[in-house]
Design a protein around this motif. Structure first.
Motif, PDB file in Angstrom:
ATOM      1  N   ARG A  43      34.667  77.373  24.791  1.00 19.80           N
ATOM      2  CA  ARG A  43      35.202  77.634  26.136  1.00 19.80           C
ATOM      3  C   ARG A  43      36.690  77.311  26.219  1.00 19.80           C
ATOM      4  O   ARG A  43      37.415  77.892  27.034  1.00 19.80           O
ATOM      5  CB  ARG A  43      34.412  76.801  27.155  1.00 19.80           C
ATOM      6  N   LEU A  44      37.167  76.393  25.370  1.00 18.04           N
ATOM      7  CA  LEU A  44      38.579  76.003  25.373  1.00 18.04           C
ATOM      8  C   LEU A  44      39.446  76.913  24.503  1.00 18.04           C
ATOM      9  O   LEU A  44      40.676  76.877  24.599  1.00 18.04           O
ATOM     10  CB  LEU A  44      38.712  74.566  24.841  1.00 18.04           C
ATOM     11  N   ALA A  45      38.820  77.697  23.632  1.00 16.37           N
ATOM     12  CA  ALA A  45      39.533  78.352  22.540  1.00 16.37           C
ATOM     13  C   ALA A  45      40.637  79.314  22.976  1.00 16.37           C
ATOM     14  O   ALA A  45      41.570  79.557  22.219  1.00 16.37           O
ATOM     15  CB  ALA A  45      38.536  79.090  21.643  1.00 16.37           C
ATOM     16  N   ASP A  46      40.544  79.856  24.191  1.00 15.14           N
ATOM     17  CA  ASP A  46      41.581  80.786  24.616  1.00 15.14           C
ATOM     18  C   ASP A  46      42.860  80.086  25.063  1.00 15.14           C
ATOM     19  O   ASP A  46      43.910  80.729  25.199  1.00 15.14           O
ATOM     20  CB  ASP A  46      41.069  81.693  25.732  1.00 15.14           C
ATOM     21  N   ARG A  47      42.789  78.746  25.243  1.00 13.20           N
ATOM     22  CA  ARG A  47      43.971  78.013  25.697  1.00 13.20           C
ATOM     23  C   ARG A  47      44.329  76.821  24.819  1.00 13.20           C
ATOM     24  O   ARG A  47      45.436  76.289  24.914  1.00 13.20           O
ATOM     25  CB  ARG A  47      43.766  77.528  27.133  1.00 13.20           C
ATOM     26  N   GLN A 241      27.636  68.846  39.112  1.00 11.81           N
ATOM     27  CA  GLN A 241      27.397  68.585  37.693  1.00 11.81           C
ATOM     28  C   GLN A 241      26.733  67.221  37.484  1.00 11.81           C
ATOM     29  O   GLN A 241      26.893  66.310  38.281  1.00 11.81           O
ATOM     30  CB  GLN A 241      28.704  68.653  36.911  1.00 11.81           C
ATOM     31  N   THR A 242      26.006  67.127  36.383  1.00 15.10           N
ATOM     32  CA  THR A 242      25.359  65.882  35.978  1.00 15.10           C
ATOM     33  C   THR A 242      25.931  65.460  34.623  1.00 15.10           C
ATOM     34  O   THR A 242      26.938  66.009  34.167  1.00 15.10           O
ATOM     35  CB  THR A 242      23.841  66.070  35.852  1.00 15.10           C
ATOM     36  N   ASP A 248      31.239  75.802  31.017  1.00 14.56           N
ATOM     37  CA  ASP A 248      31.998  76.747  31.832  1.00 14.56           C
ATOM     38  C   ASP A 248      32.640  76.078  33.039  1.00 14.56           C
ATOM     39  O   ASP A 248      33.602  76.612  33.606  1.00 14.56           O
ATOM     40  CB  ASP A 248      31.097  77.889  32.302  1.00 14.56           C
ATOM     41  N   VAL A 249      32.116  74.926  33.453  1.00 17.61           N
ATOM     42  CA  VAL A 249      32.691  74.181  34.574  1.00 17.61           C
ATOM     43  C   VAL A 249      33.738  73.190  34.075  1.00 17.61           C
ATOM     44  O   VAL A 249      34.837  73.090  34.638  1.00 17.61           O
ATOM     45  CB  VAL A 249      31.589  73.454  35.366  1.00 17.61           C
ATOM     46  N   ALA A 255      41.090  72.189  30.019  1.00 19.83           N
ATOM     47  CA  ALA A 255      42.208  72.988  29.507  1.00 19.83           C
ATOM     48  C   ALA A 255      43.445  72.837  30.378  1.00 19.83           C
ATOM     49  O   ALA A 255      44.576  72.761  29.872  1.00 19.83           O
ATOM     50  CB  ALA A 255      41.797  74.455  29.417  1.00 19.83           C
ATOM     51  N   GLY A 256      43.234  72.780  31.692  1.00 17.63           N
ATOM     52  CA  GLY A 256      44.368  72.593  32.590  1.00 17.63           C
ATOM     53  C   GLY A 256      45.076  71.268  32.338  1.00 17.63           C
ATOM     54  O   GLY A 256      46.321  71.196  32.364  1.00 17.63           O
ATOM     55  N   PHE A 257      44.308  70.221  32.110  1.00 15.51           N
ATOM     56  CA  PHE A 257      44.898  68.913  31.820  1.00 15.51           C
ATOM     57  C   PHE A 257      45.632  68.930  30.480  1.00 15.51           C
ATOM     58  O   PHE A 257      46.761  68.414  30.373  1.00 15.51           O
ATOM     59  CB  PHE A 257      43.790  67.870  31.786  1.00 15.51           C
ATOM     60  N   LEU A 258      45.036  69.545  29.486  1.00 18.50           N
ATOM     61  CA  LEU A 258      45.613  69.527  28.141  1.00 18.50           C
ATOM     62  C   LEU A 258      46.864  70.387  28.023  1.00 18.50           C
ATOM     63  O   LEU A 258      47.771  70.078  27.257  1.00 18.50           O
ATOM     64  CB  LEU A 258      44.574  69.995  27.124  1.00 18.50           C
ATOM     65  N   THR A 259      46.932  71.450  28.794  1.00 16.56           N
ATOM     66  CA  THR A 259      48.085  72.343  28.719  1.00 16.56           C
ATOM     67  C   THR A 259      49.158  71.981  29.744  1.00 16.56           C
ATOM     68  O   THR A 259      50.275  72.511  29.693  1.00 16.56           O
ATOM     69  CB  THR A 259      47.671  73.806  28.911  1.00 16.56           C
ATOM     70  N   GLY A 260      48.792  71.105  30.692  1.00 17.04           N
ATOM     71  CA  GLY A 260      49.749  70.478  31.591  1.00 17.04           C
ATOM     72  C   GLY A 260      50.477  71.374  32.539  1.00 17.04           C
ATOM     73  O   GLY A 260      51.549  71.042  33.035  1.00 17.04           O
TER      74      GLY A 260
END
Length: 260
Positions: A43-47, A241-242, A248-249, A255-260
């Motif tokens: 799920r992360l692979a595109d970013r 979420q649990t 997907d969630v 990714a948003g955190f990692l790409t800043g």
């Protein structure tokens, strides 16, 4: 796992890399291998460039006695070096405690993100429960009773007796017994089970602490206090979420955190 690297003590570690962008190493929790976090890597692979690996004593990776948490930090150092010398860390459950300890130990990482690291001081009677689990787990493993060790862990997670009996009859049970000795490793990573405030205060990189909105209140509190304790922490709740978070969630948030 199509790649191998060697940790400082000679232990061979199996890993694989997917995607492009900032590199993040995904650290699995108890009773799991790199395959457990592979759907999140996809799920992360595109970013991001996502690295999954089998922690020592699991899957295709080796193991070297005696165990120490410091050896698992060295494993992460070897992986960081193998993938270019720079990475962020993401850990799920007790894997989050390992990622945080690596950052506190001075491993040169860019960021750390964790999902529901289960520090038990926010659960009534949690410290006592952890102490009993530790004693019984060590006794079971010392006696070679791997199945009993797995049962102890499943009870700790809240699984009912009927479901545990069903698990014993399932095709997955042999694989669970195979990684049972590594339960002691995750127990060591969690220490006394309590939030390690002094160690967390030593982390100098940004930390994202994520929790599921449908998880127990004590888990949400533990995740919030973790974010408040590190010098540069952010707390995020994923509604609905649990502990078994959906890639997907979680993926877009991470990714948003990692790409800043």
């Amino acid at each position: 796992m199509d790649k191998k690297t060697t940790s400082r003590d000679g232990t061979r570690l199996a890993y694989e890399v997917t995607g492009r962008g900032p590199t993040v190493i995904l650290v699995s929790g108890a009773m799991s291998t790199g395959g457990t976090v592979a759907p999140l890597a996809a799920r992360l692979a595109d970013r991001c460039t996502a690295v999954v690996y089998d922690r020592r004593g699991r899957g295709a990776s080796g193991d070297t006695a005696p165990y120490a948490v410091a050896r698992e930090v060295e494993d992460l150092a070897a992986l960081v070096e193998a993938v270019g010398g720079e990475a962020a860390l993401f850990g799920v459950s007790s894997g989050g405690a390992l990622a945080l300890e690596a950052a506190a130990s001075g491993l040169p990482v860019r960021q750390v993100a964790v999902y529901e690291t289960p520090f038990a001081d926010f659960l009534p009677g949690g410290a006592e429960r952890e102490a009993v689990y530790k004693e019984q787990l060590n006794e079971a493993l010392a006696a070679g009773r791997r199945g009993d060790a797995v049962e102890l862990f499943l009870r700790l997670t809240g699984l009912g007796e009927e479901m545990i009996r069903g698990a014993r009859q399932s095709p997955m049970w042999a694989g669970m017994e195979a990684v049972a000795p590594s339960l002691a490793y995750d127990d060591a990573v969690m220490g006394d089970g309590l939030l390690p405030r002094a160690r967390l205060a030593a982390i100098t990189v940004p930390v994202l602490s994520v929790v599921g909105g449908a998880s127990p209140e004590w888990m949400r509190e533990a995740s919030r206090v973790l974010a408040d304790t590190v010098p540069e922490g952010t707390y995020r709740v994923l509604e609905g979420q649990t502990h078994m978070v959906e890639p997907d969630v979680l993926g877009p948030v991470l990714a948003g955190f990692l790409t800043g």
